[in-house]
Scaffold this active site. Sequence first.
Site: not given
Length: 463
Positions: A445, A329, A300
Amino acid sequence: MSGKGSVLRLDVDNVFQDRIGETHGLPRGEVANLKRRIKLCNRDIEGRRGKDVGFMELPYDEALAARVKEKAGQLRGWCKNFVVLGIGGSALGNIATHGALNHCFHNLLPAEHPARNGAPRIFVLDNVDPALLGDFFDVVGDELEETAFNVITKSGSTAETMSQFLHVRDRLRSRGGDPARQIIATTDPRPEKSLLRRIAQEDGYWTLPIPDNVGGRFSVLSAVGLLSAAVGGIDIDELLAGAAAMDARCRAQTTDENPAALYAAILYLFYRRGKPITVLMPYSARLQRLGDWYCQLWAESLGKRDGLEAEDVFVGPTPVASVGVTDQHSVMQLYQDGKFDKVLTLVEVEEPAGPGGGPPICEGQAEAELAYLAAHTFGALFGAELTATRCALTDKQRPNMTIRLPRVGPRQMGELFMFFEYAVSYSGCLYGVNTFDQPGVELGKQYTYGLMGREGYEPPAGA
Ligand code: PA5
């Protein structure tokens, strides 16, 4: 600016050509070429300190720490569950702190177990997936009245958090709970800026402030992270002391003295040489969720379209969270043999299980083929795996740095948070972007508000 008491060490040897070869390493002198720019960045950050940028001042707010501790003591007296309702910067610091400093299975331990010491169970609900909320209320069951909800939103209006708030308040009202006792609102102190603040005043909630000059992803050491930490039994004075020690180090003007500036400079140089992916890989189960906090902070703050003159720059390194040994792994194959586009930061905890290396692997009989394991502790195996990874990466010419900590405690977490917050501030300055805004998040938003029918907002075209 002594940094007294700071224990974090940054080892950058394995990024240089004499360690990983000319093609993929940096010439030793290259960081020094950024000396002037680092100094200018330092001047910029220092000049904004306590003005429009406030994260570095947070360790010194003793009055807030005292208030938080007092409230936490009261909450511990009655609440069995403490729930954070928040998202992004209002959630990830809480998750990282609890993951690091509480027992790995905190919520499963009996409350009277010494490692839980009477603390409530801690939950952070950072999603509006109905499945998550439904499952959460199944766990709380008939303890709803003994559950405290800390609603955290700086803007005071984020749809995810406010919808959770509405739902919780409704549930408390309809099932005999007491919202005024059970809801705590952490938000901007100005009613004209925060709807949650206005509601808190009307409904009579206890409140905590988020300073105007502290953005969500920089807020873990503010009331945002401190209350849940204190309720969980974490020593917030130590957390803040560690952050203060790192603050002192990161005010220095040179990369020799300032680890955050050095870290930022190295990653920036690699970005410019075609290595835009930065992997944080703590060798610590407790630090696993620090990676999510780091990814948000990096993405951000640095992923930006606009340069400082509002010109298109489209920059930003891609942060990736990994954890050792688990990811040896999994993605380690890619880190070692894939494209040469990554820089790894390993975090080494010198005493992951305290002095002595933790439990022995096996004190009884073991098969001859497994005797090489049985003779050691898990700490020794963990350390060997980290060394093996570092050597393999280095052999394969993969730039890697190591952050060393003696242990994972509140002081060290305070240092880590402050170190990365400074590092991203220096990085933003080097990339020439505004580290402290997040226009992409804001657009999402606004579109959500529009799609949900909020007055004054439009849905996106083509939705
Ligand atoms: O770092 C940020 O600024 C964001 O990630 C915010 O924390 C996030 O969008 C939540 O915002 P708010 O705290 O206003 O609800």
